[in-house]
Design a protein around this motif. Structure first.
Motif, PDB file in Angstrom:
ATOM      1  N   GLU A 114       0.861  -1.183   0.000  1.00 38.48           N
ATOM      2  CA  GLU A 114       0.000   0.000   0.000  1.00 38.48           C
ATOM      3  C   GLU A 114       0.897   1.232   0.000  1.00 38.48           C
ATOM      4  O   GLU A 114       1.995   1.225   0.573  1.00 38.48           O
ATOM      5  CB  GLU A 114      -0.908   0.011   1.232  1.00 38.48           C
ATOM      6  CG  GLU A 114      -1.796  -1.216   1.375  1.00 38.48           C
ATOM      7  CD  GLU A 114      -2.795  -1.390   0.251  1.00 38.48           C
ATOM      8  OE1 GLU A 114      -3.060  -0.394  -0.463  1.00 38.48           O
ATOM      9  OE2 GLU A 114      -3.310  -2.501   0.091  1.00 38.48           O
ATOM     10  N   ARG A 223      -9.850  -8.087  -7.168  1.00 39.97           N
ATOM     11  CA  ARG A 223     -11.254  -8.305  -6.819  1.00 39.97           C
ATOM     12  C   ARG A 223     -11.969  -9.134  -7.883  1.00 39.97           C
ATOM     13  O   ARG A 223     -12.737 -10.048  -7.563  1.00 39.97           O
ATOM     14  CB  ARG A 223     -11.960  -6.959  -6.655  1.00 39.97           C
ATOM     15  CG  ARG A 223     -13.379  -7.070  -6.118  1.00 39.97           C
ATOM     16  CD  ARG A 223     -13.948  -5.724  -5.794  1.00 39.97           C
ATOM     17  NE  ARG A 223     -15.217  -5.839  -5.103  1.00 39.97           N
ATOM     18  CZ  ARG A 223     -15.905  -4.815  -4.629  1.00 39.97           C
ATOM     19  NH1 ARG A 223     -15.429  -3.594  -4.758  1.00 39.97           N
ATOM     20  NH2 ARG A 223     -17.058  -5.001  -4.018  1.00 39.97           N
ATOM     21  N   LYS A 236     -13.424  -4.313  -0.502  1.00 36.16           N
ATOM     22  CA  LYS A 236     -12.382  -3.303  -0.704  1.00 36.16           C
ATOM     23  C   LYS A 236     -12.842  -1.996  -0.071  1.00 36.16           C
ATOM     24  O   LYS A 236     -13.168  -1.030  -0.744  1.00 36.16           O
ATOM     25  CB  LYS A 236     -12.107  -3.115  -2.196  1.00 36.16           C
ATOM     26  CG  LYS A 236     -11.629  -4.353  -2.915  1.00 36.16           C
ATOM     27  CD  LYS A 236     -10.215  -4.722  -2.532  1.00 36.16           C
ATOM     28  CE  LYS A 236      -9.211  -3.780  -3.101  1.00 36.16           C
ATOM     29  NZ  LYS A 236      -7.816  -4.188  -2.798  1.00 36.16           N
ATOM     30  N   ARG A 237     -12.878  -1.998   1.244  1.00 31.21           N
ATOM     31  CA  ARG A 237     -13.340  -0.815   1.962  1.00 31.21           C
ATOM     32  C   ARG A 237     -12.447  -0.565   3.167  1.00 31.21           C
ATOM     33  O   ARG A 237     -12.289  -1.436   4.016  1.00 31.21           O
ATOM     34  CB  ARG A 237     -14.791  -1.011   2.396  1.00 31.21           C
ATOM     35  CG  ARG A 237     -15.454   0.251   2.912  1.00 31.21           C
ATOM     36  CD  ARG A 237     -16.940   0.050   3.040  1.00 31.21           C
ATOM     37  NE  ARG A 237     -17.622   1.291   3.350  1.00 31.21           N
ATOM     38  CZ  ARG A 237     -18.947   1.430   3.336  1.00 31.21           C
ATOM     39  NH1 ARG A 237     -19.703   0.394   3.034  1.00 31.21           N
ATOM     40  NH2 ARG A 237     -19.495   2.580   3.627  1.00 31.21           N
ATOM     41  N   LYS A 238     -11.873   0.633   3.244  1.00 30.23           N
ATOM     42  CA  LYS A 238     -10.972   0.971   4.344  1.00 30.23           C
ATOM     43  C   LYS A 238     -11.685   1.653   5.508  1.00 30.23           C
ATOM     44  O   LYS A 238     -11.089   1.871   6.554  1.00 30.23           O
ATOM     45  CB  LYS A 238      -9.845   1.877   3.837  1.00 30.23           C
ATOM     46  CG  LYS A 238      -8.879   1.175   2.895  1.00 30.23           C
ATOM     47  CD  LYS A 238      -7.742   2.086   2.487  1.00 30.23           C
ATOM     48  CE  LYS A 238      -8.197   3.090   1.446  1.00 30.23           C
ATOM     49  NZ  LYS A 238      -7.069   3.881   0.907  1.00 30.23           N
ATOM     50  N   ASP A 261     -11.118  -1.967   9.627  1.00 34.12           N
ATOM     51  CA  ASP A 261     -11.359  -2.094   8.188  1.00 34.12           C
ATOM     52  C   ASP A 261     -10.063  -2.009   7.399  1.00 34.12           C
ATOM     53  O   ASP A 261      -9.877  -2.721   6.411  1.00 34.12           O
ATOM     54  CB  ASP A 261     -12.330  -1.003   7.719  1.00 34.12           C
ATOM     55  CG  ASP A 261     -13.733  -1.203   8.229  1.00 34.12           C
ATOM     56  OD1 ASP A 261     -14.168  -2.364   8.286  1.00 34.12           O
ATOM     57  OD2 ASP A 261     -14.402  -0.214   8.573  1.00 34.12           O
ATOM     58  N   MET A 262      -9.153  -1.132   7.821  1.00 34.19           N
ATOM     59  CA  MET A 262      -7.876  -1.002   7.122  1.00 34.19           C
ATOM     60  C   MET A 262      -7.035  -2.265   7.262  1.00 34.19           C
ATOM     61  O   MET A 262      -6.361  -2.687   6.319  1.00 34.19           O
ATOM     62  CB  MET A 262      -7.113   0.214   7.648  1.00 34.19           C
ATOM     63  CG  MET A 262      -7.761   1.551   7.312  1.00 34.19           C
ATOM     64  SD  MET A 262      -6.919   2.950   8.079  1.00 34.19           S
ATOM     65  CE  MET A 262      -5.420   3.030   7.107  1.00 34.19           C
ATOM     66  N   TYR A 265      -8.602  -4.847   4.991  1.00 32.74           N
ATOM     67  CA  TYR A 265      -8.341  -4.443   3.603  1.00 32.74           C
ATOM     68  C   TYR A 265      -6.932  -4.859   3.189  1.00 32.74           C
ATOM     69  O   TYR A 265      -6.729  -5.479   2.142  1.00 32.74           O
ATOM     70  CB  TYR A 265      -8.517  -2.929   3.509  1.00 32.74           C
ATOM     71  CG  TYR A 265      -8.255  -2.320   2.153  1.00 32.74           C
ATOM     72  CD1 TYR A 265      -9.300  -1.949   1.312  1.00 32.74           C
ATOM     73  CD2 TYR A 265      -6.948  -2.067   1.711  1.00 32.74           C
ATOM     74  CE1 TYR A 265      -9.054  -1.361   0.076  1.00 32.74           C
ATOM     75  CE2 TYR A 265      -6.697  -1.490   0.480  1.00 32.74           C
ATOM     76  CZ  TYR A 265      -7.758  -1.131  -0.330  1.00 32.74           C
ATOM     77  OH  TYR A 265      -7.509  -0.559  -1.555  1.00 32.74           O
ATOM     78  N   HIS A 268      -6.284  -8.881   3.480  1.00 30.96           N
ATOM     79  CA  HIS A 268      -6.992  -9.662   2.469  1.00 30.96           C
ATOM     80  C   HIS A 268      -6.346  -9.556   1.088  1.00 30.96           C
ATOM     81  O   HIS A 268      -6.426 -10.493   0.294  1.00 30.96           O
ATOM     82  CB  HIS A 268      -8.457  -9.223   2.391  1.00 30.96           C
ATOM     83  CG  HIS A 268      -9.281  -9.758   3.524  1.00 30.96           C
ATOM     84  ND1 HIS A 268     -10.579  -9.354   3.760  1.00 30.96           N
ATOM     85  CD2 HIS A 268      -9.003 -10.667   4.475  1.00 30.96           C
ATOM     86  CE1 HIS A 268     -11.052  -9.995   4.810  1.00 30.96           C
ATOM     87  NE2 HIS A 268     -10.111 -10.795   5.262  1.00 30.96           N
ATOM     88  N   ASP A 269      -5.730  -8.417   0.791  1.00 28.30           N
ATOM     89  CA  ASP A 269      -5.071  -8.288  -0.512  1.00 28.30           C
ATOM     90  C   ASP A 269      -3.964  -9.325  -0.672  1.00 28.30           C
ATOM     91  O   ASP A 269      -3.753  -9.865  -1.763  1.00 28.30           O
ATOM     92  CB  ASP A 269      -4.487  -6.880  -0.677  1.00 28.30           C
ATOM     93  CG  ASP A 269      -5.526  -5.864  -1.132  1.00 28.30           C
ATOM     94  OD1 ASP A 269      -6.676  -6.277  -1.383  1.00 28.30           O
ATOM     95  OD2 ASP A 269      -5.193  -4.670  -1.226  1.00 28.30           O
TER      96      ASP A 269
END
Length: 296
Positions: A114, A223, A236-238, A261-262, A265, A268-269
């Motif tokens: 990121e 995704r 895909k939500r931070k 959430d971050m 996110y 999971h990537d």
């Protein structure tokens, strides 16, 4: 009356004189199916309406919402060199267990990066978070932004040697989407701009698009690959809430704290990329060659 005020025949008179709808200078023919001799009976109309309803019901049945992707991997955030060293011990153990379990000489980890910007450098390719997911092991979030020099000492700090050992090991494939660009950006951030030397710093870099799978092509997002290969929807939500809201302003990779959430996110990537890699290989070569723990 058989004619209107302009002398044109009325609709009823025209239909009576032209039952088949021929010679239609007044545009009446288009209405014969509704108001003329060819109109459908109420019973026929009802039958057609019921058929349409049944067809719509069938369409709705075919649209099955995808299950949301999740991973059983423990999420570990590393913000110091000691945290990174402890995390790498767990990652290496998971890789060794995978090699032993499958009896092969090559394993894989999911890798992703990121990015953020710094006040002194407004480029948008500055690595802020390095995510590594191991098969059957943890998903590590190495918060480069919180390390010394914002992670620029990734390959030179003696305390980070366990991470460098894992990254440079070509027998451990680093799989993902856009992972080649991630590797180059990591190397450049640490001062190595020669593309030919990137492989000596981060070995075994492998794009998911290299798999001989018709569902996987270049320039397809992670995704979409998750939907195609795993049949799941990758969230895909931070943050939760409105854009430019309080939560959204906290959701950046240089923040003081990571929101739940971050963390999901970022983790999971990496884990999703790894699951796609093993799942596609399992389908191509059989379960014996890729007997690992997949996403729930």
């Amino acid at each position: 009356e058989e004619a209107d005020m302009f002398g044109y025949p009325s609709r009823e008179a025209f239909v009576e004189d032209h039952p088949d709808g021929e010679a239609d200078p007044f545009g009446y023919k288009m209405d014969l199916g509704r108001k003329g001799s060819a109109s459908k009976s109420p019973k026929e109309e009802s039958t057609i309406l019921e058929a349409k309803k049944d067809k719509n019901k069938e369409k709705k049945k075919k649209i099955v919402p995808l299950k949301q992707y999740s991973s059983s991997n423990e999420i570990i955030v590393a913000k110091t060199a000691k945290d990174v060293a402890r995390l790498c011990v767990l990652l290496r153990q998971a890789v060794d267990n995978d090699l032993s379990r499958r009896g092969t000489c090559t394993s894989a980890v999911g890798l992703d990066v990121e990015y953020c910007t710094l006040e002194e450098d407004i480029r948008d390719n500055l690595p802020a978070m390095l995510q590594i997911a191991a098969p059957g092991g943890p998903s590590g979030l190495i918060w480069l932004d919180k390390l010394n020099e914002h992670g620029r000492l990734l390959f030179t700090d003696p305390q980070l040697e366990p991470l460098f050992s894992l990254l440079s090991d070509a027998s451990v494939l680093k799989v993902g989407v856009g992972v080649l660009a991630d590797a180059k950006n990591l190397a450049a951030w640490c001062g190595e701009t020669n593309p030919q030397l990137v492989g000596s710093l981060i070995g075994g870099v492998t794009e998911l698009s290299s798999l001989p799978d018709p569902r996987i092509r270049d320039k397809i997002s992670l995704r979409v690959l998750c939907q195609r290969v795993l049949g799941q929807n990758l969230p895909k939500r931070k943050y939760h809430g409105k854009k430019q809201g309080c939560e959204s302003k906290k959701a950046f990779w240089r923040a003081d704290q990571l929101t739940k959430d971050m963390k999901m996110y970022a983790a999971h990537d990496a884990s999703c990329a790894l699951d796609i890699w093993f799942h596609a290989n399992k389908e191509a070569h059989g379960a014996a060659s890729t007997n690992v723990t997949f996403a729930k």
